[in-house]
Design an enzyme around this catalytic site. Structure first.
Site, PDB file in Angstrom:
ATOM      1  N   GLU A  95      -5.248  -4.898  10.678  1.00  0.00           N
ATOM      2  CA  GLU A  95      -4.475  -4.152  10.741  1.00  0.00           C
ATOM      3  C   GLU A  95      -4.720  -3.332  12.240  1.00  0.00           C
ATOM      4  O   GLU A  95      -5.667  -2.444  11.982  1.00  0.00           O
ATOM      5  CB  GLU A  95      -4.482  -2.927   9.535  1.00  0.00           C
ATOM      6  CG  GLU A  95      -4.215  -3.630   8.474  1.00  0.00           C
ATOM      7  CD  GLU A  95      -3.425  -2.852   7.337  1.00  0.00           C
ATOM      8  OE1 GLU A  95      -2.347  -2.835   6.948  1.00  0.00           O
ATOM      9  OE2 GLU A  95      -4.213  -1.595   7.288  1.00  0.00           O
TER      10      GLU A  95
ATOM     11  N   ASN B 204       0.767  -1.247  -0.005  1.00  0.00           N
ATOM     12  CA  ASN B 204       0.005  -0.050  -0.004  1.00  0.00           C
ATOM     13  C   ASN B 204       1.105   1.322  -0.069  1.00  0.00           C
ATOM     14  O   ASN B 204       1.597   1.494   1.136  1.00  0.00           O
ATOM     15  CB  ASN B 204      -0.964   0.016   1.253  1.00  0.00           C
ATOM     16  CG  ASN B 204      -1.886   1.100   1.476  1.00  0.00           C
ATOM     17  OD1 ASN B 204      -1.794   2.098   0.649  1.00  0.00           O
ATOM     18  ND2 ASN B 204      -2.272   1.301   2.614  1.00  0.00           N
ATOM     19  N   TRP B 205       1.124   1.833  -1.126  1.00  0.00           N
ATOM     20  CA  TRP B 205       1.837   2.966  -1.193  1.00  0.00           C
ATOM     21  C   TRP B 205       1.239   4.200  -0.708  1.00  0.00           C
ATOM     22  O   TRP B 205       2.083   5.201  -0.497  1.00  0.00           O
ATOM     23  CB  TRP B 205       2.261   3.137  -2.729  1.00  0.00           C
ATOM     24  CG  TRP B 205       3.198   2.121  -3.509  1.00  0.00           C
ATOM     25  CD1 TRP B 205       3.597   0.705  -2.813  1.00  0.00           C
ATOM     26  CD2 TRP B 205       3.558   2.069  -4.460  1.00  0.00           C
ATOM     27  NE1 TRP B 205       4.272   0.081  -3.603  1.00  0.00           N
ATOM     28  CE2 TRP B 205       4.172   0.739  -4.853  1.00  0.00           C
ATOM     29  CE3 TRP B 205       3.712   2.842  -5.795  1.00  0.00           C
ATOM     30  CZ2 TRP B 205       4.945   0.233  -6.043  1.00  0.00           C
ATOM     31  CZ3 TRP B 205       4.305   2.475  -6.919  1.00  0.00           C
ATOM     32  CH2 TRP B 205       5.096   1.240  -6.961  1.00  0.00           C
ATOM     33  N   LYS B 206       0.236   4.273  -0.382  1.00  0.00           N
ATOM     34  CA  LYS B 206      -0.557   5.458   0.181  1.00  0.00           C
ATOM     35  C   LYS B 206      -0.249   6.654  -0.566  1.00  0.00           C
ATOM     36  O   LYS B 206      -0.491   6.563  -1.968  1.00  0.00           O
ATOM     37  CB  LYS B 206      -0.140   5.589   1.709  1.00  0.00           C
ATOM     38  CG  LYS B 206      -0.282   4.364   2.567  1.00  0.00           C
ATOM     39  CD  LYS B 206      -0.168   4.310   4.048  1.00  0.00           C
ATOM     40  CE  LYS B 206      -0.574   3.282   4.622  1.00  0.00           C
ATOM     41  NZ  LYS B 206      -0.233   3.517   6.167  1.00  0.00           N
TER      42      LYS B 206
ATOM     43  N   GLY C 163       2.250   2.347  10.929  1.00  0.00           N
ATOM     44  CA  GLY C 163       3.205   3.377  10.788  1.00  0.00           C
ATOM     45  C   GLY C 163       3.869   3.655  11.983  1.00  0.00           C
ATOM     46  O   GLY C 163       4.537   4.886  12.083  1.00  0.00           O
TER      47      GLY C 163
ATOM     48  N   GLU D 298      -7.104   4.540   7.810  1.00  0.00           N
ATOM     49  CA  GLU D 298      -6.879   6.064   7.488  1.00  0.00           C
ATOM     50  C   GLU D 298      -8.047   6.693   6.865  1.00  0.00           C
ATOM     51  O   GLU D 298      -8.330   7.581   7.042  1.00  0.00           O
ATOM     52  CB  GLU D 298      -5.558   6.312   6.680  1.00  0.00           C
ATOM     53  CG  GLU D 298      -4.308   5.992   7.664  1.00  0.00           C
ATOM     54  CD  GLU D 298      -3.130   5.489   6.682  1.00  0.00           C
ATOM     55  OE1 GLU D 298      -2.832   5.509   5.647  1.00  0.00           O
ATOM     56  OE2 GLU D 298      -2.133   4.819   7.596  1.00  0.00           O
TER      57      GLU D 298
ATOM     58  N   SER E 141       3.358  -1.929  10.622  1.00  0.00           N
ATOM     59  CA  SER E 141       4.845  -2.077  10.826  1.00  0.00           C
ATOM     60  C   SER E 141       5.751  -3.448  10.409  1.00  0.00           C
ATOM     61  O   SER E 141       6.485  -4.023  11.139  1.00  0.00           O
ATOM     62  CB  SER E 141       5.238  -1.672  12.251  1.00  0.00           C
ATOM     63  OG  SER E 141       4.584  -0.264  12.553  1.00  0.00           O
TER      64      SER E 141
ATOM     65  N   HIS F 220      -9.687   1.071   4.634  1.00  0.00           N
ATOM     66  CA  HIS F 220      -8.305   1.168   5.616  1.00  0.00           C
ATOM     67  C   HIS F 220      -8.538   2.223   6.748  1.00  0.00           C
ATOM     68  O   HIS F 220      -9.396   2.990   6.630  1.00  0.00           O
ATOM     69  CB  HIS F 220      -7.210   1.868   4.624  1.00  0.00           C
ATOM     70  CG  HIS F 220      -5.968   1.809   5.079  1.00  0.00           C
ATOM     71  ND1 HIS F 220      -5.698   2.856   6.226  1.00  0.00           N
ATOM     72  CD2 HIS F 220      -4.753   0.936   5.064  1.00  0.00           C
ATOM     73  CE1 HIS F 220      -4.279   2.367   6.757  1.00  0.00           C
ATOM     74  NE2 HIS F 220      -3.930   1.489   5.697  1.00  0.00           N
TER      75      HIS F 220
ATOM     76  N   GLY G  46       2.709  -1.045   4.225  1.00  0.00           N
ATOM     77  CA  GLY G  46       2.930   0.471   4.058  1.00  0.00           C
ATOM     78  C   GLY G  46       3.994   0.731   4.017  1.00  0.00           C
ATOM     79  O   GLY G  46       4.826   0.710   2.909  1.00  0.00           O
ATOM     80  N   GLY G  47       4.878   1.582   4.784  1.00  0.00           N
ATOM     81  CA  GLY G  47       6.109   2.111   4.594  1.00  0.00           C
ATOM     82  C   GLY G  47       7.191   1.151   4.011  1.00  0.00           C
ATOM     83  O   GLY G  47       8.111   1.734   3.082  1.00  0.00           O
TER      84      GLY G  47
HETATM   85  P1  PGA Z   1       2.768   0.364   7.787  1.00  0.00           P
HETATM   86  O1  PGA Z   1       1.299   0.488   7.025  1.00  0.00           O
HETATM   87  O2  PGA Z   1       3.290  -0.754   7.176  1.00  0.00           O
HETATM   88  O3  PGA Z   1       3.376   1.627   7.225  1.00  0.00           O
HETATM   89  O4  PGA Z   1       2.649   0.237   9.180  1.00  0.00           O
HETATM   90  C1  PGA Z   1       0.385  -0.608   6.947  1.00  0.00           C
HETATM   91  C2  PGA Z   1      -0.850  -0.231   6.430  1.00  0.00           C
HETATM   92  O5  PGA Z   1      -1.423   0.845   6.711  1.00  0.00           O
HETATM   93  O6  PGA Z   1      -1.360  -0.821   5.419  1.00  0.00           O
END
Ligand code: PGA
Length: 256
Positions: free
Chosen positions: A166, A9-11, A172, A96, A212, A94, A233-234
């Site tokens: 998640e 997930n490149w956000k 994050g 977010e 994470s 998600h 994500g990251g």
């Molecule tokens: P993260 O994000 O790996 O940066 O913690 C995961 C996600 O939001 O899918």
């Protein structure tokens, strides 16, 4: 047997030029094998990434979708547009989106239904906040989110979904959950799906862990009974860390 999946997930990261460079590097480094890899760039880079991964076995996903097929909905994207851009998957609900953009269990359900009706496979995100975890409400929250997301789906439709568990406090933050704890919640998700549909369906749906995830902790999650991969994500923004996660998953999940 559930096929392992690693989704990136490149956000809200990467211009089209950066997206192309990362996608091209990944295609040269990711073997076509038993681990299914999905890249979820921002809308503006879907076409570019689609072209870069064409014919490689790597799949494309979007980060969100609206439920109406077309119309005066400024800023939204329809299912057909994502399919047209080459998407097979879409992330829905998600945390977010829930936290910053007012997503609810009901709107998640509408997006899930629209995606399935248009042949997009939803990756449905659920997870508790730190306050909910501290209050001992993790299972209750996650079960409510699952029931909401799957409301009104047929067993056949449910079979095309993927779940991402998640925990919000792990996203994050560099503070991942641990294998056994995450496995317990994923097991609870599976038993909820068994109750809503049937045990065979529950057994076939892939459940990813997210929050994470790094190359160093992936094997801890991948070795759990109910965890079939990760939503990253990251660590999906760099080829080294993302391929490291895929490699760690392959070592645990794929028996030569
Ligand atoms: P993260 O994000 O790996 O940066 O913690 C995961 C996600 O939001 O899918």
């Amino acid at each position: 047997m559930r096929r392992a999946m690693i989704a990136g997930n490149w956000k809200m990261h990467k211009t089209t030029r950066e997206a192309r460079a990362l996608a091209q590097e990944l295609t040269s480094r990711i073997p076509r094998d038993a681990v299914e890899v999905v890249l979820c760039p921002p809308f503006t880079s879907l076409l570019t990434v689609s072209e870069s991964i064409d014919g490689t076995g790597i799949e494309l996903g979007a980060q969100n979708v609206f439920w109406e097929p077309k119309g005066a909905f400024t800023g939204e994207i329809a299912v057909d547009m994502l399919v047209d851009a080459g998407c097979r998957f879409v992330i829905v609900g998600h945390s977010e989106r829930r936290q910053y953009f007012g997503e609810t269990d009901e709107t998640v359900n509408r997006r899930v239904k629209a995606a399935l009706a248009g042949n997009l496979q939803p990756i449905i995100c659920v997870g508790e906040t730190l306050a909910e975890r501290d209050a001992g409400e993790t299972d209750q929250v996650v079960v409510r989110q699952i029931r909401g997301a799957y409301e009104g789906l047929t067993t056949n439709e449910a079979g095309k979904t993927v779940v991402a568990y998640e925990p919000v406090w792990a996203i994050g933050t560099g503070r991942a959950s641990n294998g056994p704890d995450a496995n317990n919640v994923c097991g609870r998700i599976r038993s909820t799906l068994a109750a809503l549909f049937n045990p065979e369906l529950a057994d076939s749906v892939r459940i990813l862990y997210g929050g994470s995830v790094k190359p160093q902790n992936m094997d801890e999650f991948a070795s759990q009974e109910h965890i079939d991969g990760a939503l990253v994500g990251g660590a999906s923004l760099e080829a080294d860390s993302f391929t490291g996660i895929i490699e760690a998953t392959r070592k645990v999940k794929v028996r030569e």
